[in-house]
Design a protein around this motif. Structure first.
Motif, mmCIF file in Angstrom:
data_model
loop_
_atom_site.group_PDB
_atom_site.id
_atom_site.type_symbol
_atom_site.label_atom_id
_atom_site.label_comp_id
_atom_site.label_asym_id
_atom_site.label_seq_id
_atom_site.Cartn_x
_atom_site.Cartn_y
_atom_site.Cartn_z
ATOM 1 N N LEU A 1 0.804 -1.150 0.043
ATOM 2 C CA LEU A 1 -0.068 0.116 -0.034
ATOM 3 C C LEU A 1 0.944 1.400 0.013
ATOM 4 C CD1 LEU A 1 -2.914 -0.690 2.583
ATOM 5 C CD2 LEU A 1 -2.876 -0.774 0.050
ATOM 6 N N THR A 2 2.063 1.184 0.712
ATOM 7 C CA THR A 2 2.949 2.272 0.833
ATOM 8 C C THR A 2 3.675 2.679 -0.313
ATOM 9 O OG1 THR A 2 2.861 2.011 3.258
ATOM 10 C CG2 THR A 2 4.540 3.488 2.479
ATOM 11 N N VAL A 3 4.409 1.686 -0.950
ATOM 12 C CA VAL A 3 5.619 1.601 -1.931
ATOM 13 C C VAL A 3 4.784 1.503 -3.475
ATOM 14 C CG1 VAL A 3 7.807 0.813 -2.813
ATOM 15 C CG2 VAL A 3 7.273 1.217 -0.348
ATOM 16 N N LEU A 4 3.958 0.526 -3.545
ATOM 17 C CA LEU A 4 3.529 0.062 -4.849
ATOM 18 C C LEU A 4 3.148 1.372 -5.619
ATOM 19 C CD1 LEU A 4 2.816 -2.240 -6.659
ATOM 20 C CD2 LEU A 4 0.707 -2.367 -5.626
ATOM 21 N N PRO A 5 2.487 2.205 -5.392
ATOM 22 C CA PRO A 5 2.038 3.423 -6.476
ATOM 23 C C PRO A 5 3.025 4.163 -6.785
ATOM 24 C CG PRO A 5 0.820 3.507 -4.305
ATOM 25 C CD PRO A 5 1.921 2.373 -3.972
ATOM 26 N N LYS A 6 4.471 3.979 -6.142
ATOM 27 C CA LYS A 6 5.661 5.181 -6.526
ATOM 28 C C LYS A 6 6.565 4.761 -7.787
ATOM 29 C CE LYS A 6 6.312 6.382 -1.753
ATOM 30 N NZ LYS A 6 7.297 6.795 -0.717
ATOM 31 N N PHE A 7 6.531 3.536 -8.260
ATOM 32 C CA PHE A 7 7.335 3.062 -9.285
ATOM 33 C C PHE A 7 6.526 2.253 -10.395
ATOM 34 C CE2 PHE A 7 9.839 2.871 -5.271
ATOM 35 C CZ PHE A 7 10.565 3.862 -5.395
ATOM 36 N N PRO A 8 6.688 2.812 -11.521
ATOM 37 C CA PRO A 8 6.116 2.044 -12.697
ATOM 38 C C PRO A 8 6.469 0.517 -12.989
ATOM 39 C CG PRO A 8 7.813 3.905 -13.487
ATOM 40 C CD PRO A 8 7.597 3.980 -11.949
ATOM 41 N N ILE B 1 16.707 -13.118 -5.791
ATOM 42 C CA ILE B 1 17.446 -12.053 -6.573
ATOM 43 C C ILE B 1 19.088 -12.051 -6.367
ATOM 44 C CG2 ILE B 1 17.411 -9.335 -6.175
ATOM 45 C CD1 ILE B 1 14.516 -9.406 -5.710
ATOM 46 N N LYS B 2 19.583 -11.809 -7.496
ATOM 47 C CA LYS B 2 20.821 -11.745 -7.280
ATOM 48 C C LYS B 2 21.574 -10.275 -7.950
ATOM 49 C CE LYS B 2 20.847 -16.337 -7.354
ATOM 50 N NZ LYS B 2 21.138 -16.998 -5.974
ATOM 51 N N LYS B 3 22.776 -10.172 -6.874
ATOM 52 C CA LYS B 3 23.494 -8.601 -7.008
ATOM 53 C C LYS B 3 24.054 -8.349 -8.353
ATOM 54 C CE LYS B 3 27.701 -8.414 -5.966
ATOM 55 N NZ LYS B 3 28.988 -8.647 -4.949
ATOM 56 N N GLY B 4 23.834 -7.398 -9.296
ATOM 57 C CA GLY B 4 24.168 -7.204 -10.553
ATOM 58 C C GLY B 4 23.272 -7.392 -11.534
ATOM 59 N N LYS B 5 22.279 -8.215 -11.230
ATOM 60 C CA LYS B 5 21.266 -8.456 -12.271
ATOM 61 C C LYS B 5 20.321 -7.384 -12.411
ATOM 62 C CE LYS B 5 21.611 -13.431 -12.703
ATOM 63 N NZ LYS B 5 22.042 -13.259 -13.952
ATOM 64 N N ARG B 6 19.272 -7.191 -13.593
ATOM 65 C CA ARG B 6 18.515 -6.155 -13.796
ATOM 66 C C ARG B 6 17.124 -6.772 -13.632
ATOM 67 N NH1 ARG B 6 19.816 -1.784 -17.034
ATOM 68 N NH2 ARG B 6 17.961 -2.219 -18.405
ATOM 69 N N TYR B 7 16.264 -6.084 -12.881
ATOM 70 C CA TYR B 7 14.913 -6.633 -12.638
ATOM 71 C C TYR B 7 13.879 -5.555 -12.993
ATOM 72 C CZ TYR B 7 17.140 -10.475 -10.207
ATOM 73 O OH TYR B 7 17.903 -11.515 -9.916
ATOM 74 N N LYS B 8 12.786 -5.900 -13.505
ATOM 75 C CA LYS B 8 11.776 -4.809 -13.553
ATOM 76 C C LYS B 8 10.971 -4.896 -12.278
ATOM 77 C CE LYS B 8 10.462 -5.438 -18.481
ATOM 78 N NZ LYS B 8 9.632 -5.746 -19.500
ATOM 79 N N VAL B 9 10.451 -3.440 -11.941
ATOM 80 C CA VAL B 9 9.800 -3.420 -10.853
ATOM 81 C C VAL B 9 8.444 -4.585 -10.732
ATOM 82 C CG1 VAL B 9 7.886 -1.861 -9.492
ATOM 83 C CG2 VAL B 9 10.266 -1.015 -10.322
ATOM 84 N N ALA B 10 7.832 -4.696 -11.726
ATOM 85 C CA ALA B 10 6.827 -5.683 -11.743
ATOM 86 C C ALA B 10 7.365 -7.136 -11.175
ATOM 87 C CB ALA B 10 6.189 -5.982 -13.151
ATOM 88 N N ASP B 11 8.554 -7.341 -11.862
ATOM 89 C CA ASP B 11 9.056 -8.724 -11.309
ATOM 90 C C ASP B 11 9.429 -8.907 -9.673
ATOM 91 O OD1 ASP B 11 9.569 -9.760 -13.710
ATOM 92 O OD2 ASP B 11 11.581 -8.869 -14.115
ATOM 93 N N GLY C 1 13.945 4.880 -0.453
ATOM 94 C CA GLY C 1 14.819 5.773 0.390
ATOM 95 C C GLY C 1 15.280 5.063 1.626
ATOM 96 N N GLY C 2 15.220 3.670 1.458
ATOM 97 C CA GLY C 2 15.851 3.091 2.653
ATOM 98 C C GLY C 2 14.989 2.188 3.433
ATOM 99 N N TRP C 3 15.576 1.338 4.191
ATOM 100 C CA TRP C 3 14.759 0.506 5.271
ATOM 101 C C TRP C 3 14.130 0.966 6.467
ATOM 102 C CZ3 TRP C 3 13.319 -4.226 4.043
ATOM 103 C CH2 TRP C 3 13.151 -5.083 4.959
ATOM 104 N N GLN C 4 14.844 1.968 6.995
ATOM 105 C CA GLN C 4 14.089 2.684 8.068
ATOM 106 C C GLN C 4 13.175 3.681 7.670
ATOM 107 O OE1 GLN C 4 14.266 1.707 11.186
ATOM 108 N NE2 GLN C 4 15.750 0.183 10.978
ATOM 109 N N ALA C 5 13.656 4.323 6.577
ATOM 110 C CA ALA C 5 12.592 5.232 5.779
ATOM 111 C C ALA C 5 11.321 4.738 5.488
ATOM 112 C CB ALA C 5 13.298 6.074 4.997
#
Length: 322
Positions: A110-117, A141-151, A173-177
């Motif tokens: 609810l908080t983050v989903l609307p923010k990124f296409p 998820i692997k470091k260095g790989k590219r993922y769509k937000v939908a993925d 903006g980070g974990w705590q934010a």
């Protein structure tokens, strides 16, 4: 407090009746318990409400207890609620504050989903994956790989991937934010029982929610087309693997029909969870004849599939009673 939260806090039956232009409030039945106001109750508090046309006056509503909810429920807290109106059909300790496990990901969405296409691409860094808790559920998820937000969102909803939550939280903006923003979102919605410490629902001291609040998050989420699509997806292809992708299947057995749990008729999905502290948790939504109900079940006994069986029995009862 928002109107949705207020509607879920009603634990007695109080129906206003209009007769000849006058409003009359029916007395609260003796079996009804007072609202918990976010506190754990020492004993069961079960509310059963139903209203139907009276025999003598057009538009007249009378109120009386509905049929008793299913017997044998073991969950510490549960609710069954009309998703459209917010009317609680039945509940047990709906405001008892318990560890939510991954059902808290509904508030994260609810908080983050609307923010990124959905087609935005993220190249994952080591910092994105830092701090993923030991024993977390992962989508891979692997470091260095590219993922769509939908993925990433499919990783969150289907596999309950804490690695996907970490990546999206870093984008936000980070974990705590993100945790602070989730807390503010909960309060803005009128959810008073929820304290957020970890956006992924991983056990942390002081992190709690309630059946009432989690139901509210699901109801709000289902109004968002992206949320509804992700939480109702049974399987999808996820980047990575020997063939460039691999199939992931939703861990919500009521939706996927796996591990001895039949797919529930009319199921819309939403979210399941488990941690050693929380036990099994589940928010399940289903639709029949144009009518949508949400059953939230927290911490039933540890028998196999108990959380799914209890949610199914509550939905079955709710569709008959509503």
């Amino acid at each position: 407090m928002g109107t949705d939260a207020a509607s879920t806090r009603t634990t007695g039956t109080l129906t206003a009746i209009a007769v000849a232009g006058a409003l009359t409030a029916l007395p609260v039945p003796a079996h009804a318990a007072p609202a918990a106001q976010g506190r754990a109750l020492t004993g069961p508090s079960v509310t059963r409400t139903a209203a139907w046309p009276g025999p003598n006056f057009p538009g007249f509503l009378s109120a009386r207890p509905a049929a008793a909810p299913p017997a044998g429920l073991t969950a510490k807290a549960w609710t069954v609620t009309d998703a459209t109106t917010g009317r609680v059909l039945a509940s047990k300790q709906p405001h008892r504050q318990l560890a939510p496990a991954s059902t808290l990901k509904t508030l994260f969405a609810l908080t983050v989903l609307p923010k990124f296409p959905a087609d935005m691409v993220r190249t994952v860094t080591a910092a994105d994956l830092k701090g993923v808790g030991d024993g977390s559920s992962l989508v891979g998820i692997k470091k260095g790989k590219r993922y769509k937000v939908a993925d990433l969102w499919r990783g969150v909803f289907l596999r309950s991937g804490n690695d996907a939550v970490h990546v999206l939280a870093n984008m936000n903006g980070g974990w705590q934010a993100t945790a602070k923003e989730m807390q503010a979102k909960a309060r803005a919605l009128g959810a008073q029982d929820t304290t957020v410490k970890t956006p992924d629902g991983y056990d942390a001291a002081g992190q709690v929610s309630s059946a009432s609040d989690l139901t509210l998050f699901a109801r709000k989420g289902l109004k968002n087309a992206d949320f509804a699509r992700y939480c109702g997806t049974v399987r999808a292809e996820f980047p990575g693997g020997a063939k460039g992708s691999h199939t992931i299947v939703n861990t919500n057995r009521m939706l996927s029909g796996t591990n001895g749990v039949p797919r529930y008729p009319g199921v819309l999905g939403v979210k399941n969870g488990y941690t050693s502290k929380a036990g099994n948790t589940l928010i399940a939504a289903a639709k029949r004849d144009g009518h949508t109900l949400v059953a939230t079940v927290l911490a039933p006994d540890n028998k196999k599939n108990a959380v799914y069986k209890e949610a199914a029995s509550l939905l079955d009862w709710g569709f008959k009673a509503s």
